[in-house]
Design an enzyme around this catalytic site. Sequence first.
Site, mmCIF file in Angstrom:
data_model
loop_
_atom_site.group_PDB
_atom_site.id
_atom_site.type_symbol
_atom_site.label_atom_id
_atom_site.label_comp_id
_atom_site.label_asym_id
_atom_site.label_seq_id
_atom_site.Cartn_x
_atom_site.Cartn_y
_atom_site.Cartn_z
ATOM 1 C CG LEU A 51 -1.933 1.128 1.312
ATOM 2 C CD1 LEU A 51 -3.163 0.671 2.079
ATOM 3 C CD2 LEU A 51 -1.372 2.364 1.986
ATOM 4 C CG PHE A 54 1.796 0.355 -5.735
ATOM 5 C CD1 PHE A 54 2.218 0.557 -7.038
ATOM 6 C CD2 PHE A 54 2.077 -0.860 -5.136
ATOM 7 C CE1 PHE A 54 2.908 -0.433 -7.734
ATOM 8 C CE2 PHE A 54 2.759 -1.866 -5.812
ATOM 9 C CZ PHE A 54 3.173 -1.649 -7.117
ATOM 10 C CD GLU A 55 -2.675 5.166 -2.052
ATOM 11 O OE1 GLU A 55 -2.602 6.374 -2.367
ATOM 12 O OE2 GLU A 55 -3.619 4.449 -2.390
ATOM 13 C CD GLN A 56 6.135 6.347 -3.820
ATOM 14 O OE1 GLN A 56 6.936 7.193 -3.484
ATOM 15 N NE2 GLN A 56 6.384 5.060 -3.798
ATOM 16 N NE ARG A 174 -2.517 0.363 -4.447
ATOM 17 C CZ ARG A 174 -2.855 1.454 -3.777
ATOM 18 N NH1 ARG A 174 -2.923 2.627 -4.397
ATOM 19 N NH2 ARG A 174 -3.119 1.383 -2.488
#
Length: 198
Positions: A51, A54-56, A174
């Site tokens: 999570l 991919f969210e950064q 993702r």
Amino acid sequence: MIDFLKRLLMLLSGLSAAPAKSEPVLEVRPEPTLEITPEPVTMGDEGQKVLKYFEQCRLKAYWDATGKVWTIGWGHTGPDVYEGLVITQARADQLLRDRLAREFVPGVLGAVTCSMAQHELDAMVDLAYNIGVVAFAGSTLVRKFNAGDAAGAADEFPRWNKSGGQVLLGLRRRRAANRALFLGASGDAAIKIGVAVT
């Protein structure tokens, strides 16, 4: 007679004498213990790796990929996010923990009606975090998983690759990572599989 009295005294004092050869000997065996793996009740560390990758995390509010939603931290959205908002890393981490505990983990646990492993929960929570609990709960992925078709459920992850009607490379990556995590890969291995998608 002395032997008889000794045996009687031992019997009366709660001790048992050695059994006579004609008496059957009962062997007492301990009850077997069952090792039960508890059901997962929160997103694990491996799922959070995927999570967060991919969210950064971004500490200043920004438009999401569609250019329609103000976002901050680890993909946090809502009425409390507005243009110009800046938060600390500690606040971003707290927002993520709060939303996982309040919204996304309960949302997945409420939609799934059968037992699941930690890696399956992690992958489904990440998907729900990205697409929303309502979309997740109504998905074919959930229907297949609840019907006992884990392989079919795994194959549904790649279908969630669009934002605003457009296929995005970031979402394709993702979803590949989600699928790998769902099938048992570690967080690091799942990320590598996702990043390899071109």
